[in-house]
Design a protein around this motif. Structure first.
Motif, PDB file in Angstrom:
ATOM      1  N   VAL A  93      -2.285  13.436   1.847  1.00  0.00           N
ATOM      2  CA  VAL A  93      -2.015  12.423   2.877  1.00  0.00           C
ATOM      3  C   VAL A  93      -1.534  11.113   2.249  1.00  0.00           C
ATOM      4  N   ALA A  94      -0.274  10.736   2.548  1.00  0.00           N
ATOM      5  CA  ALA A  94       0.263   9.483   2.005  1.00  0.00           C
ATOM      6  C   ALA A  94       0.248   8.382   3.065  1.00  0.00           C
ATOM      7  N   THR A  95      -0.924   7.798   3.211  1.00  0.00           N
ATOM      8  CA  THR A  95      -1.059   6.556   3.969  1.00  0.00           C
ATOM      9  C   THR A  95      -2.386   5.947   3.512  1.00  0.00           C
ATOM     10  N   GLU A 133       6.202   4.136   6.395  1.00  0.00           N
ATOM     11  CA  GLU A 133       6.324   2.938   5.556  1.00  0.00           C
ATOM     12  C   GLU A 133       6.478   3.317   4.078  1.00  0.00           C
ATOM     13  N   SER A 134       6.360   4.624   3.767  1.00  0.00           N
ATOM     14  CA  SER A 134       6.495   5.082   2.380  1.00  0.00           C
ATOM     15  C   SER A 134       7.979   5.106   1.975  1.00  0.00           C
ATOM     16  N   LYS A 135       8.200   5.136   0.642  1.00  0.00           N
ATOM     17  CA  LYS A 135       9.577   5.114   0.130  1.00  0.00           C
ATOM     18  C   LYS A 135      10.332   6.409   0.490  1.00  0.00           C
ATOM     19  N   SER A 136      11.675   6.319   0.540  1.00  0.00           N
ATOM     20  CA  SER A 136      12.473   7.467   0.996  1.00  0.00           C
ATOM     21  C   SER A 136      12.297   8.699   0.110  1.00  0.00           C
ATOM     22  N   THR A 137      12.120   8.505  -1.223  1.00  0.00           N
ATOM     23  CA  THR A 137      11.955   9.667  -2.109  1.00  0.00           C
ATOM     24  C   THR A 137      10.716  10.469  -1.673  1.00  0.00           C
ATOM     25  N   ILE A 138       9.694   9.743  -1.282  1.00  0.00           N
ATOM     26  CA  ILE A 138       8.438  10.394  -0.869  1.00  0.00           C
ATOM     27  C   ILE A 138       8.606  11.058   0.487  1.00  0.00           C
ATOM     28  N   LEU A 139       9.279  10.361   1.408  1.00  0.00           N
ATOM     29  CA  LEU A 139       9.476  10.934   2.750  1.00  0.00           C
ATOM     30  C   LEU A 139      10.320  12.215   2.686  1.00  0.00           C
ATOM     31  N   GLU A 140      11.241  12.254   1.717  1.00  0.00           N
ATOM     32  CA  GLU A 140      12.113  13.430   1.600  1.00  0.00           C
ATOM     33  C   GLU A 140      11.333  14.716   1.325  1.00  0.00           C
ATOM     34  N   VAL A 179       0.838  -1.215   0.000  1.00  0.00           N
ATOM     35  CA  VAL A 179       0.000   0.000   0.000  1.00  0.00           C
ATOM     36  C   VAL A 179       0.872   1.263   0.000  1.00  0.00           C
ATOM     37  N   HIS A 180       1.868   1.294   0.873  1.00  0.00           N
ATOM     38  CA  HIS A 180       2.718   2.487   0.971  1.00  0.00           C
ATOM     39  C   HIS A 180       3.762   2.564  -0.144  1.00  0.00           C
ATOM     40  N   GLU A 181       4.095   1.407  -0.726  1.00  0.00           N
ATOM     41  CA  GLU A 181       5.060   1.427  -1.841  1.00  0.00           C
ATOM     42  C   GLU A 181       4.389   1.887  -3.136  1.00  0.00           C
ATOM     43  N   ALA A 182       3.061   1.876  -3.144  1.00  0.00           N
ATOM     44  CA  ALA A 182       2.342   2.174  -4.394  1.00  0.00           C
ATOM     45  C   ALA A 182       2.245   3.674  -4.706  1.00  0.00           C
ATOM     46  N   PHE A 183       2.567   4.531  -3.743  1.00  0.00           N
ATOM     47  CA  PHE A 183       2.412   5.971  -4.000  1.00  0.00           C
ATOM     48  C   PHE A 183       3.313   6.435  -5.144  1.00  0.00           C
ATOM     49  N   SER A 184       2.759   7.293  -5.975  1.00  0.00           N
ATOM     50  CA  SER A 184       3.516   7.805  -7.114  1.00  0.00           C
ATOM     51  C   SER A 184       4.187   9.131  -6.759  1.00  0.00           C
ATOM     52  N   PHE A 185       5.513   9.129  -6.791  1.00  0.00           N
ATOM     53  CA  PHE A 185       6.285  10.327  -6.474  1.00  0.00           C
ATOM     54  C   PHE A 185       5.921  11.466  -7.433  1.00  0.00           C
ATOM     55  N   GLU A 186       5.847  11.135  -8.742  1.00  0.00           N
ATOM     56  CA  GLU A 186       5.567  12.180  -9.752  1.00  0.00           C
ATOM     57  C   GLU A 186       4.172  12.789  -9.543  1.00  0.00           C
ATOM     58  N   LYS A 187       3.187  11.912  -9.297  1.00  0.00           N
ATOM     59  CA  LYS A 187       1.821  12.441  -9.121  1.00  0.00           C
ATOM     60  C   LYS A 187       1.721  13.270  -7.835  1.00  0.00           C
ATOM     61  N   ILE A 188       2.485  12.867  -6.819  1.00  0.00           N
ATOM     62  CA  ILE A 188       2.480  13.648  -5.569  1.00  0.00           C
ATOM     63  C   ILE A 188       3.096  15.034  -5.828  1.00  0.00           C
ATOM     64  N   CYS A 205      -5.813  -0.538   1.600  1.00  0.00           N
ATOM     65  CA  CYS A 205      -5.240  -1.833   1.969  1.00  0.00           C
ATOM     66  C   CYS A 205      -6.318  -2.901   1.766  1.00  0.00           C
ATOM     67  N   ALA A 206      -6.098  -3.751   0.775  1.00  0.00           N
ATOM     68  CA  ALA A 206      -7.097  -4.777   0.444  1.00  0.00           C
ATOM     69  C   ALA A 206      -7.289  -5.750   1.605  1.00  0.00           C
ATOM     70  N   TYR A 207      -6.253  -5.930   2.412  1.00  0.00           N
ATOM     71  CA  TYR A 207      -6.366  -6.841   3.566  1.00  0.00           C
ATOM     72  C   TYR A 207      -7.286  -6.219   4.632  1.00  0.00           C
ATOM     73  N   MET A 208      -7.011  -4.963   4.960  1.00  0.00           N
ATOM     74  CA  MET A 208      -7.822  -4.283   5.983  1.00  0.00           C
ATOM     75  C   MET A 208      -9.289  -4.241   5.559  1.00  0.00           C
ATOM     76  N   LYS A 209      -9.494  -4.024   4.246  1.00  0.00           N
ATOM     77  CA  LYS A 209     -10.859  -3.843   3.768  1.00  0.00           C
ATOM     78  C   LYS A 209     -11.610  -5.175   3.614  1.00  0.00           C
ATOM     79  N   LEU A 210     -10.948  -6.307   3.918  1.00  0.00           N
ATOM     80  CA  LEU A 210     -11.680  -7.588   3.896  1.00  0.00           C
ATOM     81  C   LEU A 210     -12.704  -7.638   5.026  1.00  0.00           C
TER      82      LEU A 210
END
Ligand code: 13P
Ligand code: SF4
Length: 321
Positions: free
Chosen positions: A244-246, A212-219, A186-195, A278-283
């Motif tokens: 909001v990136a979560t 849990e997001s990638k370092s490029t995004i956290l920066e 879920v957190h790896e899916a965020f698009s840096f460019e779109k953000i 999160c597809a797991y949480m939404k089950l």
């Protein structure tokens, strides 16, 4: 009235009926509902305790009721059972797993750990009970810095399973922890460019992210924190717009506590969907929650050796927190 509106009206009537029945049964069976912020809105509304992973683990240690219904994912319900083994712990859908926990199989981790015999093992709570038995101490995103800083500087540390959170913690604490290469889909899916595009489009908005997001995004984030920390930030901050990136479930509480503010879910690298769920949480659904209360299953049960061995690293975390 449109077919869509008729459908929505029918669904909300059914939900109201289910909510009423859940409340009655909960009282009759002496049960309590613990829910994570990533659960669907109606489950968040009916929860007795709603929060992040640390808060839910702390509450699980304190409950007086006989039955805990854990509206979250498997590792969370498992943690509640480990902390409180005499209680009956129910999970509305047993298939509600976690990609991060799955990215760290215990057999592989045991081999990895054996390469560093002097290292202290810190595991992020998003892992299986078996991984917890191989750990010295557990942490969540709320208390991770504190836990890492409590370990003497000269000690080598293995951090598992989240490489993104691990890299963030290395930066924050100045440590060079050995990282397991796991991640959350879920957190790896965020698009840096779109953000970046959204940040340009909303220049007054603050960009906030889960670690849990990638370092490029956290920066590029103005604030980084656990789900509870993100929620507290928007409540106390003076801006009016946030990207909001979560997982998008947290937006329900943000909007509820700050009705005058605008919350934009960070977009993902996928043209089919606008935000990250999160597809797991939404089950878990309200209906499954009701059924699990009626049938008192699915229940979390585990091997008693694992149950007992996994308790110490969790208790160490709770003591420090
Ligand atoms: P927190 O709510 O502890 O920040 O954790 C987020 C998460 O990924 C739960 O699975
Ligand atoms: Fe696991 Fe990621 Fe879902 Fe959290 S959001 S439960 S880490 S898959």
């Amino acid at each position: 009235m449109s077919i869509q509106n008729q459908f929505e009206q029918k669904k909300s009537k059914q939900n109201l009926e289910l909510l009423k029945r859940i409340q009655e049964l909960k009282k009759k069976k002496n049960a309590v509902i613990l829910a994570h912020y990533y659960q669907e809105d109606s489950i968040q509304e009916i929860a007795d305790f709603l929060g992040d992973s640390l808060y839910l683990a702390q509450q699980a240690a304190r409950v007086k009721e006989d039955i805990i219904i854990f509206a979250g994912v498997h590792f969370m319900a498992e943690t509640a059972k480990i902390i409180n083994p005499k209680k009956k712990v129910l999970l509305p859908d047993l298939k509600a797993g976690c990609s991060l926990a799955e990215s760290c199989p215990s057999k592989d981790f045991a081999i990895f750990k054996a390469k560093y015999p002097n290292a202290v093992v810190v595991s992020y709570i998003n892992c299986s009970a078996e991984i917890k038995t191989l750990s010295d101490i557990v942490c969540t995103s709320s208390n991770a810095k504190k836990i890492i800083n409590s370990i003497p500087k000269e000690k080598e540390i293995i951090f598992a399973p989240d490489k993104n959170l691990g890299a963030y913690l290395n930066k924050e604490t100045g440590r060079k922890m050995i990282l397991w290469e796991g991640s959350c889909v879920v957190h790896e899916a965020f698009s840096f460019e779109k953000i970046l595009d959204l940040i340009k489009k909303y220049p007054k908005a603050k960009f906030i992210a889960h670690p849990e997001s990638k370092s490029t995004i956290l920066e590029v984030a103005n604030f980084i924190g656990s789900t509870s920390a993100l929620l507290n930030f928007v409540k106390n901050d003076n801006a009016y717009q946030y990207i909001v990136a979560t997982e998008a479930g947290i937006l329900h509480q943000m909007q509820k506590h700050c009705p005058g503010k605008l919350f934009i879910p960070a977009p993902i690298d996928d043209d089919t969907c606008a935000c990250s769920e999160c597809a797991y949480m939404k089950l878990n659904t309200l209906e499954k929650l009701y059924n699990c209360l009626v049938n008192e299953k699915p229940e979390i049960n585990m091997n008693s050796d694992i149950l007992n061995a996994a308790r110490l690293p969790i208790e160490r975390m709770l003591e420090i927190s």
